[in-house]
Design a protein around this motif. Structure first.
Motif, PDB file in Angstrom:
ATOM      1  N   TYR A 634       0.770  -1.450  -0.111  1.00 35.74           N
ATOM      2  CA  TYR A 634      -0.059  -0.142   0.020  1.00 35.74           C
ATOM      3  C   TYR A 634       0.854   1.431  -0.115  1.00 35.74           C
ATOM      4  CZ  TYR A 634      -3.754   3.015   1.508  1.00 35.74           C
ATOM      5  OH  TYR A 634      -4.515   4.344   1.679  1.00 35.74           O
ATOM      6  N   PHE A 635       1.825   0.962   0.454  1.00 35.79           N
ATOM      7  CA  PHE A 635       2.814   2.374   0.765  1.00 35.79           C
ATOM      8  C   PHE A 635       3.374   2.725  -0.279  1.00 35.79           C
ATOM      9  CE2 PHE A 635       7.121   4.488   1.294  1.00 35.79           C
ATOM     10  CZ  PHE A 635       6.780   5.676   2.072  1.00 35.79           C
ATOM     11  N   GLU A 636       4.146   1.727  -1.410  1.00 32.54           N
ATOM     12  CA  GLU A 636       4.709   1.608  -2.528  1.00 32.54           C
ATOM     13  C   GLU A 636       3.406   2.192  -3.494  1.00 32.54           C
ATOM     14  OE1 GLU A 636       6.358  -1.915  -3.362  1.00 32.54           O
ATOM     15  OE2 GLU A 636       7.433  -2.290  -2.109  1.00 32.54           O
ATOM     16  N   ILE A 637       2.889   1.969  -3.137  1.00 33.94           N
ATOM     17  CA  ILE A 637       1.684   2.185  -4.367  1.00 33.94           C
ATOM     18  C   ILE A 637       0.635   3.596  -4.345  1.00 33.94           C
ATOM     19  CG2 ILE A 637      -1.234   2.135  -5.468  1.00 33.94           C
ATOM     20  CD1 ILE A 637      -0.446  -1.104  -4.886  1.00 33.94           C
ATOM     21  N   THR A 638       0.112   4.050  -2.969  1.00 32.66           N
ATOM     22  CA  THR A 638      -0.146   5.586  -2.239  1.00 32.66           C
ATOM     23  C   THR A 638       1.246   6.046  -1.690  1.00 32.66           C
ATOM     24  OG1 THR A 638      -0.449   4.724  -0.484  1.00 32.66           O
ATOM     25  CG2 THR A 638      -2.118   4.180  -2.349  1.00 32.66           C
ATOM     26  N   GLY A 639       2.508   5.257  -1.198  1.00 32.41           N
ATOM     27  CA  GLY A 639       3.429   7.066  -0.771  1.00 32.41           C
ATOM     28  C   GLY A 639       2.473   6.992   1.029  1.00 32.41           C
ATOM     29  N   ARG A 640       1.140   6.324   1.468  1.00 35.18           N
ATOM     30  CA  ARG A 640       0.360   6.146   2.753  1.00 35.18           C
ATOM     31  C   ARG A 640       0.546   4.687   3.678  1.00 35.18           C
ATOM     32  NH1 ARG A 640      -3.251  10.766   1.541  1.00 35.18           N
ATOM     33  NH2 ARG A 640      -2.997  12.383  -0.447  1.00 35.18           N
ATOM     34  N   GLU A 641       0.548   5.586   5.025  1.00 41.82           N
ATOM     35  CA  GLU A 641       0.850   4.447   5.394  1.00 41.82           C
ATOM     36  C   GLU A 641      -0.847   3.637   5.753  1.00 41.82           C
ATOM     37  OE1 GLU A 641       2.742   2.631   6.291  1.00 41.82           O
ATOM     38  OE2 GLU A 641       4.599   3.998   6.151  1.00 41.82           O
ATOM     39  N   LEU A 642      -1.082   2.582   6.169  1.00 42.48           N
ATOM     40  CA  LEU A 642      -2.297   2.081   6.605  1.00 42.48           C
ATOM     41  C   LEU A 642      -2.924   1.867   7.837  1.00 42.48           C
ATOM     42  CD1 LEU A 642      -2.661  -1.587   4.774  1.00 42.48           C
ATOM     43  CD2 LEU A 642      -3.654   0.354   4.170  1.00 42.48           C
ATOM     44  N   ALA A 643      -4.464   2.069   8.498  1.00 40.11           N
ATOM     45  CA  ALA A 643      -4.586   1.929   9.645  1.00 40.11           C
ATOM     46  C   ALA A 643      -4.066   1.207  10.359  1.00 40.11           C
ATOM     47  CB  ALA A 643      -5.860   2.600   9.426  1.00 40.11           C
ATOM     48  N   LEU A 644      -3.838   0.848  11.584  1.00 45.48           N
ATOM     49  CA  LEU A 644      -3.672  -0.423  11.990  1.00 45.48           C
ATOM     50  C   LEU A 644      -4.774  -1.428  12.690  1.00 45.48           C
ATOM     51  CD1 LEU A 644      -0.808   0.251  14.470  1.00 45.48           C
ATOM     52  CD2 LEU A 644      -0.684  -0.721  12.474  1.00 45.48           C
ATOM     53  N   LEU A 645      -5.792  -1.655  11.941  1.00 49.85           N
ATOM     54  CA  LEU A 645      -7.305  -2.237  11.412  1.00 49.85           C
ATOM     55  C   LEU A 645      -7.324  -3.269  10.429  1.00 49.85           C
ATOM     56  CD1 LEU A 645      -9.633   1.118  11.285  1.00 49.85           C
ATOM     57  CD2 LEU A 645      -8.749   0.100  13.666  1.00 49.85           C
ATOM     58  N   TRP A 646      -7.914  -3.987  10.923  1.00 51.06           N
ATOM     59  CA  TRP A 646      -7.118  -5.395   9.481  1.00 51.06           C
ATOM     60  C   TRP A 646      -9.011  -6.377   9.797  1.00 51.06           C
ATOM     61  CZ3 TRP A 646      -6.198 -10.628   9.400  1.00 51.06           C
ATOM     62  CH2 TRP A 646      -6.849 -11.720  10.225  1.00 51.06           C
ATOM     63  N   HIS A 647      -9.206  -7.013   8.612  1.00 53.14           N
ATOM     64  CA  HIS A 647      -9.833  -7.992   8.982  1.00 53.14           C
ATOM     65  C   HIS A 647     -10.145  -9.773   7.409  1.00 53.14           C
ATOM     66  CE1 HIS A 647     -13.254  -7.555   5.381  1.00 53.14           C
ATOM     67  NE2 HIS A 647     -12.897  -6.461   5.635  1.00 53.14           N
ATOM     68  N   ALA A 648      -9.840 -10.464   7.999  1.00 51.26           N
ATOM     69  CA  ALA A 648      -9.653 -12.103   7.156  1.00 51.26           C
ATOM     70  C   ALA A 648      -9.930 -11.320   6.108  1.00 51.26           C
ATOM     71  CB  ALA A 648      -9.148 -12.534   8.229  1.00 51.26           C
ATOM     72  N   PRO A 649     -10.225 -11.956   5.330  1.00 48.09           N
ATOM     73  CA  PRO A 649     -11.584 -12.527   3.788  1.00 48.09           C
ATOM     74  C   PRO A 649     -12.588 -12.855   4.379  1.00 48.09           C
ATOM     75  CG  PRO A 649      -9.161 -12.907   2.834  1.00 48.09           C
ATOM     76  CD  PRO A 649      -9.331 -12.611   4.569  1.00 48.09           C
ATOM     77  N   TYR A 650     -13.240 -13.176   3.816  1.00 47.65           N
ATOM     78  CA  TYR A 650     -15.014 -13.434   4.297  1.00 47.65           C
ATOM     79  C   TYR A 650     -15.143 -13.576   5.756  1.00 47.65           C
ATOM     80  CZ  TYR A 650     -13.841 -15.371  -0.439  1.00 47.65           C
ATOM     81  OH  TYR A 650     -14.048 -16.021  -1.625  1.00 47.65           O
ATOM     82  N   TYR A 651     -14.258 -12.691   6.438  1.00 47.29           N
ATOM     83  CA  TYR A 651     -14.693 -12.513   8.055  1.00 47.29           C
ATOM     84  C   TYR A 651     -14.074 -13.513   8.956  1.00 47.29           C
ATOM     85  CZ  TYR A 651     -16.645  -7.421   7.341  1.00 47.29           C
ATOM     86  OH  TYR A 651     -16.832  -6.203   7.084  1.00 47.29           O
ATOM     87  N   PHE A 652     -13.838 -14.522   8.392  1.00 51.68           N
ATOM     88  CA  PHE A 652     -13.353 -15.278   9.171  1.00 51.68           C
ATOM     89  C   PHE A 652     -12.259 -15.066   9.725  1.00 51.68           C
ATOM     90  CE2 PHE A 652      -9.603 -18.677   9.666  1.00 51.68           C
ATOM     91  CZ  PHE A 652     -10.821 -19.960  10.558  1.00 51.68           C
ATOM     92  N   VAL A 653     -12.823 -15.707  11.540  1.00 45.74           N
ATOM     93  CA  VAL A 653     -12.083 -14.832  12.699  1.00 45.74           C
ATOM     94  C   VAL A 653     -11.413 -16.234  13.718  1.00 45.74           C
ATOM     95  CG1 VAL A 653     -13.630 -14.613  13.730  1.00 45.74           C
ATOM     96  CG2 VAL A 653     -12.094 -13.819  14.697  1.00 45.74           C
ATOM     97  N   ARG A 654     -10.132 -16.205  14.322  1.00 43.16           N
ATOM     98  CA  ARG A 654      -9.852 -17.428  15.372  1.00 43.16           C
ATOM     99  C   ARG A 654      -8.697 -16.323  16.232  1.00 43.16           C
ATOM    100  NH1 ARG A 654      -7.936 -22.079  11.582  1.00 43.16           N
ATOM    101  NH2 ARG A 654      -5.601 -21.133  12.062  1.00 43.16           N
ATOM    102  N   GLU A 655      -9.138 -17.734  17.233  1.00 44.38           N
ATOM    103  CA  GLU A 655      -8.137 -16.669  18.321  1.00 44.38           C
ATOM    104  C   GLU A 655      -6.641 -16.880  17.843  1.00 44.38           C
ATOM    105  OE1 GLU A 655      -7.515 -14.777  22.102  1.00 44.38           O
ATOM    106  OE2 GLU A 655     -10.044 -16.103  21.254  1.00 44.38           O
ATOM    107  N   ASP A 656      -6.257 -17.430  17.676  1.00 47.39           N
ATOM    108  CA  ASP A 656      -4.902 -17.150  16.954  1.00 47.39           C
ATOM    109  C   ASP A 656      -4.157 -16.268  15.949  1.00 47.39           C
ATOM    110  OD1 ASP A 656      -6.443 -19.345  15.245  1.00 47.39           O
ATOM    111  OD2 ASP A 656      -3.864 -20.400  14.449  1.00 47.39           O
ATOM    112  N   LEU A 657      -5.386 -16.076  15.303  1.00 45.52           N
ATOM    113  CA  LEU A 657      -5.348 -14.992  13.867  1.00 45.52           C
ATOM    114  C   LEU A 657      -5.360 -13.706  15.191  1.00 45.52           C
ATOM    115  CD1 LEU A 657      -5.493 -17.072  12.591  1.00 45.52           C
ATOM    116  CD2 LEU A 657      -7.744 -15.435  10.906  1.00 45.52           C
ATOM    117  N   LEU A 658      -5.897 -13.713  15.986  1.00 47.41           N
ATOM    118  CA  LEU A 658      -5.942 -12.221  16.725  1.00 47.41           C
ATOM    119  C   LEU A 658      -5.302 -11.996  17.123  1.00 47.41           C
ATOM    120  CD1 LEU A 658     -10.363 -13.203  18.069  1.00 47.41           C
ATOM    121  CD2 LEU A 658      -9.058 -11.911  15.659  1.00 47.41           C
TER     122      LEU A 658
END
Length: 760
Positions: A634-658
């Motif tokens: 993202y930085f290479e394309i835009t020169g900006r930083e991502l916010a430290l927010l995320w989610h997995a594809p299809y909103y998959f969630v598991r304790e070790d991912l968190l």
């Protein structure tokens, strides 16, 4: 000076209080016990404006004194300019001097509530007698109603019509004898004479074909062009009735051309040239083709006519085409956090390519005879001879909003006034004040005066006329009480009006509102709050604020992104985007667009796959590497930083991912309302059980959301890479309907980070 300062402060307050509330201010009471006041609100794409009113508490009389041209057109048959805004529908003669409130249409001065959302569009017949409008029934649906403005008669044209704040699905015949309307994927006609004679046929006997209102085009002599699939047909007026009656049984009309592509009424547009020998076809808003209108079958042939391919950040907004074949394309560009127009021009038949011009207009209008083109730009309104692009005049009208030709004259609707000018740029008449910079009473007879810039008008409220004046009342502190009355402002919590004007009758010993308060209140808060998990954040507080966070997940397709970004900017909505690495690599330009428009951008991981698939073994290191690579890309394309927010594809969630993401200071962001806009109508297995048209999705989201909700949308079209996964329509085309509904219910839009902060 004092009055201008007061008005400026009032405008600032309207911004701070929020675009969804009406704010009343600037109270002045005359010795004759009449009141002046203003109401202010904010309009998407225009900004805040205020409107002046005069009232007589003793009789309850209310009169509007300024008229902002949110929408404006000229009615040649009546010789009047029509202005439509949130306070009502108004008509003004070209010589000015009076403003008529259109009867039998809701108006604030007649007791109607001021709309805090965008006004739903209307369709006025060319002769000005008939009006077709929406009556809203639910968040996304309404009833189409026609009104005879002369007699007051009304007729329900169709129920269950999908709402749109951009256009009403109606197209009038040039002679006002009938109109076409779209309903549920079909186009129908409605005849005025059949209605007058009490012989309106059932809808199935008035069918024109499959499509939307963009599938029809009126030509000369009342001829109707209709495109369905790849075929363009033309109907004479009398054939319209025959075609409707025998639709599906007997083929009526004449095939005059074929398109090289299948016409998709969701995205494609069509224009027939004034001589009706060329057709301009715009595919998906960006690919423009010009070719002769004939019955040539393009299958197997080569298309070698002029074309224009626009980048994804642009789309064709409008077309100006005169009888001599001079064709101008008005293209909107959404880029680097701004929206501007660009022009492409050619002479049909003598040029093979479109030439880009240097003008960057905000609004435009071509004269009825095609001789003159008016372009409103930052330095004023420029007038051109359209055949040669020779500038012949310039109008120094402050902040033009809309233009309309009235015969040989140009009406300029600006932020402060509406005026009529000659082709040489000379001022001919002040038609009205758009919004006041100041207001007061004359000395002696205490008639109301309103002014803006160099223009001042004095009203004779008894005769509902005004005259232009040079003088203005002296500045002074506003009077709020006399021996008979006292006026003041009272707050209205949880209401579309932030406050209301109150009257204290000192002789009658009573206190009452000067005009009716709104009947509706904002949605109530839930009875109790819900716990908030800041590690797996799915919603904010249910009680503290009436707000939601809109989340847009960019996975693969970027179709419709330009319109989404434009709407978010137009409505001042702060939203959070989550970008997947696949999307960024396939759409670097769209990624840069999002970075300049979005209030906040988070991570949707490095690549898009189903993490619940047992074939993949997910380690904490894999998750951390994927998040880090997404940040770097993202930085290479835009020169900006991502916010430290995320989610997995299809909103998959598991304790070790968190746990793995939290070690990198990431917060996992879920949602409590899935829009289901990603669900196709059909899959390779058959019809989708969760599928619903876009309007139904809007209704579902509105019913499910709560204060603190996170509503998840998907960027693009699910069928862009897999044609099987198509939809009949797309939710991003109804985003304005959703935004207006939540604004009407008192909601504000915040980023995910703001939602989290407000919940702590």
């Amino acid at each position: 000076m004092w009055r201008r300062l007061l008005v400026s402060l009032g405008l600032l307050c309207s911004f701070l209080l929020g675009a969804e509330e009406v704010v009343f201010s600037d109270l002045v009471l005359s010795p004759l016990n009449t009141v002046l006041f203003t109401a202010s609100l904010s309009v998407p794409g225009v900004g805040a404006y205020r409107t002046a009113f005069w009232a007589e508490p003793g009789t309850g009389t209310l009169q509007q004194l300024s008229f902002f041209p949110e929408r404006m057109r000229f009615l040649p048959a009546l010789g009047k300019v029509q202005i439509y805004n949130r306070y009502g529908l108004f008509r003004i003669p070209l010589e000015g001097g009076r403003v008529e409130v259109v009867e039998r249409f809701p108006a604030f001065v007649r007791g109607a509530e001021i709309a805090t959302t965008s006004p739903l569009p209307i369709a006025t017949s060319p002769d000005g007698r008939y009006l077709v409008h929406f009556e809203k029934d639910s968040p996304a649906y309404g009833t189409l109603v026609m009104v005879d403005l002369e007699t007051g008669e009304e007729v329900v044209v169709a129920e269950g019509i999908e709402l749109s704040y951009r256009e009403i699905p109606v197209s009038w015949a040039p002679d006002s004898s009938l109109f076409l309307y779209a309903h549920d994927g079909m186009v129908y006609y409605f005849s005025i004479s059949q209605w007058r004679e009490g012989r309106v046929l059932s809808p199935e006997r008035r069918v024109m074909g499959r499509g939307k209102i963009g599938s029809v085009f009126w030509g000369g002599g009342g001829r109707l062009y209709f495109v369905e699939g790849t075929v363009i047909k033309v109907f004479r007026k009398e054939e319209i009735f025959t075609h409707g009656f025998y639709y599906g049984v007997v083929k009526v009309g004449r095939v005059v051309g074929k398109l090289p592509f299948h016409f998709d009424p969701n995205f494609d547009r069509l224009w027939i040239g004034p001589e009706e020998n060329f057709v301009l076809f715009c595919r998906a808003g960006r690919d423009v083709f010009l070719y002769p209108l004939d019955r040539e079958d393009y299958e197997g042939g080569a298309l070698q006519e002029p074309s224009l391919v626009l980048p994804r950040r642009m789309y064709l907004e409008d077309v100006v085409w005169d009888d001599e074949g001079k064709l101008t394309l008005f293209v909107k560009e959404v880029h680097d956090g701004t929206v501007e127009r660009r022009l492409f021009w050619m002479v049909v038949g003598s040029q093979r390519v479109f030439e880009e011009r240097e003008e960057r207009p905000q609004v435009w209008a071509l004269s009825e005879d095609g001789s003159y083109l008016a372009l409103a730009m930052e330095d004023g309104v420029h007038l051109y001879r359209y055949d040669s692009w020779t500038e012949v005049g310039r109008i120094d009208h402050p902040e033009p909003v809309v233009l309309a030709w009235a015969g040989d004259d140009l009406v300029v609707g600006g932020r402060w006034s509406v005026s009529r000018y000659g082709r040489d740029g000379s001022l001919k008449a002040l038609l009205c004040i758009s919004q006041p910079e100041g207001l007061g009473f004359t000395v002696g007879d205490y008639r109301p005066m309103v002014w803006a810039g160099k223009d001042t008008v004095q009203w004779d409220v008894a005769r509902a006329v005004f005259e232009v004046r040079e003088d203005r009342p002296a500045a002074g502190a506003p009077v709020l009480n006399t021996s008979a009355y006292r006026v003041y402002l009272q707050d209205l919590p949880e209401q579309p009006y932030r406050n209301i004007v109150m009257v204290r009758d000192l002789q009658g010993l009573s206190t009452y509102p000067l005009f009716p308060p709104p009947e509706r209140s904002y949605e109530p808060f839930p009875e109790k709050d819900e716990s908030v998990d800041f590690t797996y954040f799915t919603h904010g507080s249910r009680l503290r604020r009436r707000e939601v966070a809109l989340v847009f997940n960019a996975i693969s397709s970027a179709e419709g992104l330009v319109r989404v970004l434009e709407l978010l900017k137009e409505y001042g909505v702060k939203a959070t985007f989550f970008l997947n690495g696949d999307f960024m690599r396939e759409n670097p330009g769209a990624t840069r667009q999002i970075s300049t428009f979005a209030a906040e951008v988070g991570s949707l991981f490095y690549t898009h796959f189903d993490m619940s698939d047992s074939r993949f073994a997910l380690s904490e290191g894999f998750i951390q590497q994927g998040l880090a690579r997404t940040e770097d890309e993202y930085f290479e394309i835009t020169g900006r930083e991502l916010a430290l927010l995320w989610h997995a594809p299809y909103y998959f969630v598991r304790e070790d991912l968190l746990r793995a993401a939290a070690a990198m200071n990431y917060v996992y962001v879920g949602c409590d309302v899935d829009s289901l806009d990603w669900v196709p109508q059909f899959t390779r297995e058959g019809e989708s059980r969760l599928y619903a048209p876009a309007a139904r999705l809007v209704e579902r989201i509105v019913s499910m959301k709560k204060p603190g909700s996170i509503v998840a949308f998907t960027v693009g079209r699910p069928d862009e890479k897999d044609p099987v996964r198509r939809r009949e329509d797309y939710l991003f085309q109804k985003l304005d309907v959703f935004l207006n509904e939540l604004i009407a219910r008192g909601y504000r839009f915040v980023t995910v980070s703001e939602l989290m902060e407000h919940a702590r």
